[in-house]
Design an enzyme around this catalytic site. Structure first.
Site, PDB file in Angstrom:
ATOM      1  CB  SER A 102      -0.907   0.044   1.240  1.00  0.00           C
ATOM      2  OG  SER A 102      -1.794  -1.032   1.239  1.00  0.00           O
ATOM      3  CB  ILE A 174      -5.655   9.977   3.900  1.00  0.00           C
ATOM      4  CG1 ILE A 174      -7.024  10.627   3.656  1.00  0.00           C
ATOM      5  CG2 ILE A 174      -4.661  10.310   2.800  1.00  0.00           C
ATOM      6  CD1 ILE A 174      -7.817  10.062   2.475  1.00  0.00           C
ATOM      7  CG  LEU A 250      -9.288   5.889  -7.139  1.00  0.00           C
ATOM      8  CD1 LEU A 250     -10.782   5.966  -6.868  1.00  0.00           C
ATOM      9  CD2 LEU A 250      -8.547   5.505  -5.867  1.00  0.00           C
ATOM     10  NE  ARG A 254     -10.697   1.185  -8.237  1.00  0.00           N
ATOM     11  CZ  ARG A 254     -11.744   1.873  -8.646  1.00  0.00           C
ATOM     12  NH1 ARG A 254     -12.062   1.902  -9.926  1.00  0.00           N
ATOM     13  NH2 ARG A 254     -12.485   2.531  -7.792  1.00  0.00           N
ATOM     14  NE  ARG A 279      -0.594 -29.837  14.686  1.00  0.00           N
ATOM     15  CZ  ARG A 279      -0.388 -29.736  15.986  1.00  0.00           C
ATOM     16  NH1 ARG A 279       0.841 -29.555  16.446  1.00  0.00           N
ATOM     17  NH2 ARG A 279      -1.386 -29.790  16.822  1.00  0.00           N
ATOM     18  N   GLY A 350      -4.678 -24.399  12.209  1.00  0.00           N
ATOM     19  CA  GLY A 350      -5.295 -24.617  13.512  1.00  0.00           C
ATOM     20  C   GLY A 350      -5.051 -23.440  14.440  1.00  0.00           C
ATOM     21  CD  GLU A 374      -6.728   2.214  -4.259  1.00  0.00           C
ATOM     22  OE1 GLU A 374      -7.297   2.837  -5.185  1.00  0.00           O
ATOM     23  OE2 GLU A 374      -5.798   2.679  -3.590  1.00  0.00           O
ATOM     24  CB  THR A 376     -16.446  -1.949  -1.803  1.00  0.00           C
ATOM     25  OG1 THR A 376     -17.556  -1.677  -2.667  1.00  0.00           O
ATOM     26  CG2 THR A 376     -16.258  -0.787  -0.833  1.00  0.00           C
TER      27      THR A 376
HETATM   28  C1  LIG Z   1      -6.839   0.971   5.429  1.00  0.00           C
HETATM   29  C2  LIG Z   1      -7.504   1.891   4.456  1.00  0.00           C
HETATM   30  C3  LIG Z   1      -6.754   2.787   3.701  1.00  0.00           C
HETATM   31  C4  LIG Z   1      -7.383   3.672   2.837  1.00  0.00           C
HETATM   32  N1  LIG Z   1      -6.610   4.573   2.117  1.00  0.00           N
HETATM   33  C5  LIG Z   1      -7.238   5.535   1.384  1.00  0.00           C
HETATM   34  C6  LIG Z   1      -6.479   6.575   0.753  1.00  0.00           C
HETATM   35  O1  LIG Z   1      -5.239   6.570   0.790  1.00  0.00           O
HETATM   36  N2  LIG Z   1      -7.129   7.569   0.106  1.00  0.00           N
HETATM   37  C7  LIG Z   1      -8.504   7.602   0.039  1.00  0.00           C
HETATM   38  O2  LIG Z   1      -9.034   8.531  -0.558  1.00  0.00           O
HETATM   39  N3  LIG Z   1      -9.253   6.623   0.614  1.00  0.00           N
HETATM   40  C8  LIG Z   1      -8.658   5.600   1.290  1.00  0.00           C
HETATM   41  N4  LIG Z   1      -9.402   4.610   1.898  1.00  0.00           N
HETATM   42  C9  LIG Z   1     -10.867   4.692   1.846  1.00  0.00           C
HETATM   43  C10 LIG Z   1     -11.517   3.663   0.938  1.00  0.00           C
HETATM   44  O3  LIG Z   1     -11.260   3.951  -0.397  1.00  0.00           O
HETATM   45  C11 LIG Z   1     -13.003   3.616   1.293  1.00  0.00           C
HETATM   46  O4  LIG Z   1     -13.103   2.993   2.554  1.00  0.00           O
HETATM   47  C12 LIG Z   1     -13.836   2.897   0.252  1.00  0.00           C
HETATM   48  O5  LIG Z   1     -13.971   3.666  -0.907  1.00  0.00           O
HETATM   49  C13 LIG Z   1     -15.256   2.548   0.769  1.00  0.00           C
HETATM   50  O6  LIG Z   1     -15.839   3.656   1.346  1.00  0.00           O
HETATM   51  P1  LIG Z   1     -16.509   3.538   2.799  1.00  0.00           P
HETATM   52  O7  LIG Z   1     -15.539   2.889   3.718  1.00  0.00           O
HETATM   53  O8  LIG Z   1     -17.010   4.895   3.149  1.00  0.00           O
HETATM   54  O9  LIG Z   1     -17.695   2.540   2.629  1.00  0.00           O
HETATM   55  P2  LIG Z   1     -19.159   2.868   2.055  1.00  0.00           P
HETATM   56  O10 LIG Z   1     -19.056   3.561   0.749  1.00  0.00           O
HETATM   57  O11 LIG Z   1     -19.972   3.493   3.126  1.00  0.00           O
HETATM   58  O12 LIG Z   1     -19.691   1.387   1.784  1.00  0.00           O
HETATM   59  C14 LIG Z   1     -20.160   0.531   2.839  1.00  0.00           C
HETATM   60  C15 LIG Z   1     -20.733  -0.723   2.193  1.00  0.00           C
HETATM   61  O13 LIG Z   1     -21.809  -0.359   1.319  1.00  0.00           O
HETATM   62  C16 LIG Z   1     -21.564  -0.843   0.017  1.00  0.00           C
HETATM   63  N5  LIG Z   1     -22.085   0.069  -1.013  1.00  0.00           N
HETATM   64  C17 LIG Z   1     -21.869   1.399  -1.140  1.00  0.00           C
HETATM   65  N6  LIG Z   1     -22.495   1.871  -2.230  1.00  0.00           N
HETATM   66  C18 LIG Z   1     -23.114   0.805  -2.804  1.00  0.00           C
HETATM   67  C19 LIG Z   1     -23.905   0.610  -3.969  1.00  0.00           C
HETATM   68  N7  LIG Z   1     -24.213   1.622  -4.806  1.00  0.00           N
HETATM   69  N8  LIG Z   1     -24.386  -0.639  -4.233  1.00  0.00           N
HETATM   70  C20 LIG Z   1     -24.056  -1.693  -3.445  1.00  0.00           C
HETATM   71  N9  LIG Z   1     -23.320  -1.582  -2.345  1.00  0.00           N
HETATM   72  C21 LIG Z   1     -22.833  -0.351  -2.022  1.00  0.00           C
HETATM   73  C22 LIG Z   1     -20.033  -0.951  -0.075  1.00  0.00           C
HETATM   74  O14 LIG Z   1     -19.650  -1.829  -1.123  1.00  0.00           O
HETATM   75  C23 LIG Z   1     -19.706  -1.450   1.307  1.00  0.00           C
HETATM   76  O15 LIG Z   1     -19.917  -2.824   1.387  1.00  0.00           O
HETATM   77  C24 LIG Z   1      -8.793   3.669   2.726  1.00  0.00           C
HETATM   78  C25 LIG Z   1      -9.548   2.727   3.450  1.00  0.00           C
HETATM   79  C26 LIG Z   1      -8.919   1.855   4.301  1.00  0.00           C
HETATM   80  C27 LIG Z   1      -9.745   0.860   5.085  1.00  0.00           C
END
Ligand SMILES: Cc1cc2nc3c(=O)[nH]c(=O)nc-3n(C[C@H](O)[C@H](O)[C@H](O)COP(=O)(O)OP(=O)(O)OC[C@H]3O[C@@H](n4cnc5c(N)ncnc54)[C@H](O)[C@@H]3O)c2cc1C
Length: 395
Positions: A102, A174, A250, A254, A279, A350, A374, A376
């Site tokens: 990352s 971020i 992105l 990705r 094991r 285990g 990047e 979901t």
């Molecule tokens: C460790 C980590 C590092 C990260 N680093 C960065 C970074 O460097 N820069 C940055 O900008 N971001 C970063 N992110 C953020 C990341 O890109 C977001 O978490 C991601 O885009 C999802 O957004 P959210 O967590 O708000 O989830 P949400 O958008 O709230 O989604 C929650 C759930 O709802 C689902 N969902 C949402 N919309 C829909 C839809 N239309 N249809 C079906 N299902 C849906 C999602 O798939 C998910 O299962 C990071 C996240 C993590 C965990």
């Protein structure tokens, strides 16, 4: 008898399909170099870094010295390597830890790519060579607390004040935020979403570490705050308006994940295979039980198929044929399968599977973040779904 005599020839237990033979000497050299770095520098330390929730900032310079930061970009001190070579580097880094991959992804594919693709000449010359060497660290601020999958509603704004811009708002989750020298920040303006270069010493800029993560612990994750940050007129990316700016970045990151996930998967599979052979239960190695073999074979199938998929998309990318939908296909499949491989490996180990003495649960927890960031897995499903049906099902 020749070496090709069928009874003597056996597939390797990891590279079963001989995918290594599909690589050029140069690609193999990149892979071996990164693998050696991971073995000597990452693996001896990573369990402690993960436990302590820490990653040393100087890792940036070490990755830079190896030419891994922005390695697929050309000019400005970047290596200009192929997409496949970059992918192999991601795979090997993530075989160490998803947090380390990352670090390189955010630096090279998000922050540096954004500058390279959308920045002005002076932004590029000011930042890219220092970022390629790891002397300067970058982060990429798109997500906000209330806007993740749908960044179009972002509330961070940049408004004109004379020739300057005033940036206000916050970003969440971020990567590298707290150690960054430069934040690439996307904000609403009167004319649409625009990208800005925000040096970390800008007055009004601060970064707060996000604590208590149980995933990607060897990676800095931060909230960024912009309290009326005054930026000069030339802080803006000149030519890109709208979400296509961040989405192009992105897509690059990705692509690295398509490969990287298979690195984490390989580490889990190799660990489980070694463990299962050593094991013993019921007077036999557990590898001799049919149910264990079923798990190992399922893991091997997905590891080899996923790696082949990554290589295929990489070759497409090098020919200029990889579309964002192809990358979504790869990210969706490979992260999902890597997570499944990690879970299967965990069960083979285990009780030992729940400790940091083995890499498996660390990879498993990390991959939960990789599944979410990047784009979901649901978002990538909908991207591919739209592509094949012609109907967008996002809203
Ligand atoms: C460790 C980590 C590092 C990260 N680093 C960065 C970074 O460097 N820069 C940055 O900008 N971001 C970063 N992110 C953020 C990341 O890109 C977001 O978490 C991601 O885009 C999802 O957004 P959210 O967590 O708000 O989830 P949400 O958008 O709230 O989604 C929650 C759930 O709802 C689902 N969902 C949402 N919309 C829909 C839809 N239309 N249809 C079906 N299902 C849906 C999602 O798939 C998910 O299962 C990071 C996240 C993590 C965990």
């Amino acid at each position: 008898m020749t070496t090709l005599d069928p009874p003597k020839r056996k597939p390797g237990p990891v590279d079963f399909l001989e995918l290594d033979a599909l690589l050029s000497d140069e690609e193999r050299l990149v892979q071996q170099t990164v693998r050696g770095f991971v073995q000597s520098r990452i693996l001896p330390n990573i369990a402690s870094w993960f436990e302590e929730g820490h990653v040393p900032k100087e890792l940036g310079k070490e990755l830079g010295a190896l030419g891994l930061l922005g390695m697929h970009l050309t000019g400005y001190g970047c290596a200009g390597s192929s997409a496949v070579a970059y992918g192999l580097a991601c795979l090997e880094l993530e075989a160490g830890d998803s947090g380390v991959r990352s670090f390189a992804s955010v630096q090279g594919s998000l922050a540096m790519f954004a500058l390279h693709r959308w920045g002005s000449e002076s932004q590029k010359t000011q930042w890219l060579p220092r970022m390629a060497s790891g002397e300067a660290i970058g982060c990429f601020g798109l997500t906000e607390a209330d806007f993740g999958s749908d960044p179009s509603g972002m509330r961070t704004t940049a408004r004109r004040d004379g020739a300057d811009w005033l940036l206000s708002g916050s970003k969440m989750w971020i990567t590298n935020g707290g150690i960054a020298d430069l934040a690439v920040v996307w904000a609403q303006t009167e004319g649409g979403i625009r990208g800005f270069c925000v040096p970390a010493d800008t007055r009004g800029f601060s970064a707060n570490a996000i604590h208590r993560k149980l995933s990607l612990r060897a990676s800095v994750t931060s909230e960024l705050i912009f309290d009326e940050c005054r930026l000069p007129a030339d802080a803006i990316f000149p030519d890109v308006i709208g979400l296509r700016g961040p989405l192009a970045c992105l897509n690059e990151a990705r692509y690295g994940i398509v490969w990287g996930a298979m690195g984490a998967a390989r580490s889990c599979y190799e660990t489980a295979l070694d463990y299962a052979k050593a094991r013993r239960q019921f007077d036999k190695p557990i590898a001799a039980f049919q149910l264990t073999q079923q798990k190992l074979v399922d893991m091997l199938l997905e590891l080899n198929k996923g790696t082949l998929l990554a290589l295929h998309i990489g070759r497409m990318k090098d020919r200029g044929r990889a579309l964002p939908q192809h990358v979504s296909f790869g990210k969706l499949n490979n992260v999902r399968e890597a997570l499944d491989i990690a879970r299967q490996a965990r069960s083979i180990l285990g009780a030992n599977g729940v400790t940091l003495e083995y890499p498996v649960i660390r990879h498993m927890n990390n991959l939960e973040s990789v599944l979410t960031y990047e784009g979901t897995s649901e978002v990538h499903t909908l991207i591919v779904g739209e592509s094949i049906t012609g109907s967008a099902a996002f809203a």
